[in-house]
Design an enzyme around this catalytic site. Structure first.
Site, PDB file in Angstrom:
ATOM      1  N   HIS A 369       0.812  -1.213   0.000  1.00  0.00           N
ATOM      2  CA  HIS A 369       0.000   0.000   0.000  1.00  0.00           C
ATOM      3  C   HIS A 369       0.852   1.272   0.000  1.00  0.00           C
ATOM      4  O   HIS A 369       0.330   2.374  -0.183  1.00  0.00           O
ATOM      5  CB  HIS A 369      -0.942   0.006   1.205  1.00  0.00           C
ATOM      6  N   ASP A 373      -2.452   2.074  -4.317  1.00  0.00           N
ATOM      7  CA  ASP A 373      -3.687   2.285  -3.560  1.00  0.00           C
ATOM      8  C   ASP A 373      -4.737   1.262  -3.957  1.00  0.00           C
ATOM      9  O   ASP A 373      -4.612   0.565  -4.971  1.00  0.00           O
ATOM     10  CB  ASP A 373      -4.221   3.704  -3.797  1.00  0.00           C
TER      11      ASP A 373
END
Length: 397
Positions: A369, A373
């Site tokens: 992450h 995203d």
């Protein structure tokens, strides 16, 4: 004349290796090209062949010893040959960096003893320490200017694990070599990367039909597998979503040009991930042959270190075991994502308003992450699903 057995350079990035085990004892006769010992790197175990005929006169580096590339492992020569001077030279070369390291430790200990002093530690060492519950603030670093490096944490872990467990066991397996390398790399990845995993079931009807057509008039040893098709589908999806094909380098996210797909292969001693380079530019037959060759040589411990370097994305398929539908694959650093493939199960689904039974394969897409995203990851997965459910799209531009 005596012949030195030195630590080989098994890859462009290799700086040191670890002695796995010697396959010959001191005093044994050896022949040139005969397997002499195992050398471990952080990716693979390699059997090192004898460089000359003769007698193994001296084993200089024993099991678990770490040596830099070029370090003296042993000596082969004639029976009764004097190798004293050779061993003295090797000892002198080894003593110089050891003395410097000892001096560094003294300085580092003094720095560590100062309350409130800033702790210098490499990112890899910090991740490994946190993953294993090591308080690195009390350690003395052996890196430049007292910096704590990965080797310091590894030593602390070894010391922490030194206590003997007296419970009865049916087998004791040394935690070393490939098993240890896999464990430490996975622990480091788990600690360093804030990961998210998307799970989805995908209809395999059309892909299975295409595979059956491709394999209809093909010899058994040349038939393509579901994994082969998935590697091509992933490579195609990465072309459409290049940000998934990225890596974190210092303070930069580098979107990589080459699409190199690692394929996880289970072997008796652990797991290896050879890489299909430029998978997007290779045809399905070439990809299939390459993966088959990797699997064959992996089981014989014949893969080269370079064949497992440079991956940009990994595919790991547990579907063949029939017991796993979805799982959380661990990202293979420095890559940003990995695709886990589960078993295929016949399930009732709605197709064009009607209930039908279709083969549904479980996919688990895990990503870092820090780089990716959730929305871009979902878009990549949507493209991959379309390619799998409409597999003719894999082969058209």
């Amino acid at each position: 004349m005596a012949t030195e057995v030195n630590m080989p350079k098994l890859g462009l990035s290799m700086k040191e290796g670890t002695v796995g085990k010697w396959l010959k004892n001191e005093g044994d006769a050896v022949k040139k090209g005969e397997a002499l010992l195992e050398v471990m790197t952080d990716k693979i175990a390699n059997k090192l062949d004898a460089p000359a005929d003769g007698i193994l006169l001296k084993i200089v580096a024993n099991k678990k010893a770490k040596l830099p590339v070029g370090g003296l492992l042993g000596v082969i020569g004639s029976a009764g040959e004097d190798i004293g001077e050779l061993l003295k030279r090797a000892a002198a070369v080894k003593a110089a960096p050891a003395a410097k390291q000892a001096e560094t430790k003294v300085v580092a200990k003094a720095a560590a003893a100062q309350p409130g002093a800033r702790v210098k530690i490499s990112p890899a060492a910090r991740a490994l320490a946190e993953a294993n519950g090591i308080d690195y603030t009390v350690l003395a670093g052996t890196g430049p200017e007292g910096r704590i490096v990965r080797e310091d944490i590894e030593q602390a872990i070894a010391s922490q694990s030194a206590a003997v467990d007296e419970r009865a066991a049916i087998e004791s397996i040394p935690y070393e070599g490939m098993r240890q390398a896999i464990g430490e790399n996975m622990a480091s990845s788990w600690a360093a990367a804030p990961k998210v995993t998307h799970h989805i079931g995908v209809d395999l009807t059309n892909l299975q039909s295409l595979r059956a057509t491709i394999n209809a008039d093909v010899k058994d040893n040349e038939k393509v597998s579901v994994t082969d098709l998935l590697v091509k589908a992933v490579a195609r999806a990465l072309e459409t979503h290049p940000r998934i094909n990225s890596t974190l380098s210092g303070d930069e996210i580098r979107v990589l040009k080459d699409i190199n797909i690692g394929v996880a292969i289970a072997i008796p001693d652990g797991l290896v991930v050879p890489v299909v380079r430029n998978a997007n530019h290779k045809n399905l037959t070439d990809v299939s042959r390459e993966i088959k060759d990797f699997a064959k040589r992996a089981r014989k411990n014949k893969l080269e270190t370079e064949e497992m370097a440079g991956g940009t994305f990994t595919v790991t398929n547990l579907g063949g075991y029939g017991s796993v539908e979805y799982f959380t694959p661990i990202i293979n650093p420095p890559e940003a994502a990995i695709l886990g493939v589960g078993r295929t199960v016949e399930k009732p689904v709605v197709v064009a308003g009607q209930i039908a039974v279709r083969p549904i394969m479980g996919l688990s897409f895990a990503f870092d992450h820090r780089l990716i995203d959730g929305a871009p990851a979902a878009e990549f997965l949507a493209t991959l699903i379309k390619l799998i459910e409409q597999p003719y799209r894999i082969f058209i531009q």
